[in-house]
Design an enzyme around this catalytic site. Sequence first.
Site, mmCIF file in Angstrom:
data_model
loop_
_atom_site.group_PDB
_atom_site.id
_atom_site.type_symbol
_atom_site.label_atom_id
_atom_site.label_comp_id
_atom_site.label_asym_id
_atom_site.label_seq_id
_atom_site.Cartn_x
_atom_site.Cartn_y
_atom_site.Cartn_z
ATOM 1 N N THR A 45 0.857 -1.174 0.000
ATOM 2 C CA THR A 45 0.000 0.000 0.000
ATOM 3 C C THR A 45 0.904 1.237 0.000
ATOM 4 O OG1 THR A 45 -0.214 -0.300 2.396
ATOM 5 C CG2 THR A 45 -2.043 -1.066 1.028
ATOM 6 N N GLY A 46 0.341 2.386 -0.358
ATOM 7 C CA GLY A 46 1.099 3.589 -0.672
ATOM 8 C C GLY A 46 2.161 4.043 0.290
ATOM 9 N N THR A 47 1.764 4.454 1.476
ATOM 10 C CA THR A 47 2.726 4.992 2.434
ATOM 11 C C THR A 47 3.700 3.915 2.885
ATOM 12 O OG1 THR A 47 0.968 6.470 3.196
ATOM 13 C CG2 THR A 47 2.941 6.340 4.560
ATOM 14 N N GLY A 66 -3.751 2.582 2.140
ATOM 15 C CA GLY A 66 -4.819 1.675 2.572
ATOM 16 C C GLY A 66 -6.192 2.315 2.668
ATOM 17 N N ASP A 71 -5.898 -1.227 0.245
ATOM 18 C CA ASP A 71 -6.218 -2.578 0.726
ATOM 19 C C ASP A 71 -7.075 -3.302 -0.310
ATOM 20 O OD1 ASP A 71 -4.904 -2.072 3.192
ATOM 21 O OD2 ASP A 71 -6.724 -1.180 4.015
#
Length: 153
Positions: A45-47, A66, A71
């Site tokens: 997921t991104g971060t 997320g 997610d």
Amino acid sequence: MTDQVNRPKGVTSVALIAHDNKKADLIAWVEKNSVKLNKCTVYATGTTGKLIAEKTGVDVKRCHSGPLGGDQQIGALISEGKVDLLIFFWDPLEPMPHDPDIKALLRLATLWNVPSACNSATADFLVNSNLFEEFLPQRPDFDSYLSRDVPGN
């Protein structure tokens, strides 16, 4: 019960997710296991993916954050057979606004028979297992479900 996927043996793709209070734990785990992870396609997921790439050098294919749908994107990759292993360090002490997304992700991992870990101990068992190098995904056969009689039709 299942169809074996026609492909080389071994885990070839891993999805990594961590809630904010667990990101440092996941990054430490990735650093410890970077040799194996560098042989795989790694989704995150991104971060989480941004931090993993910056702090460990592991190449990461990033989805959205997320709570912004990441997610769900990982869940879609699971349902498409593109994820062999899910490592999701979730925070059991913090309620999350996207709890339904998290439940859906874990449901898909279970449904599609994807080995999953929620903490470093279980993740260590998975990546250090002899099966990591010998793994062949076995996807459930849902033909009977798809061809069932639906009342009213």
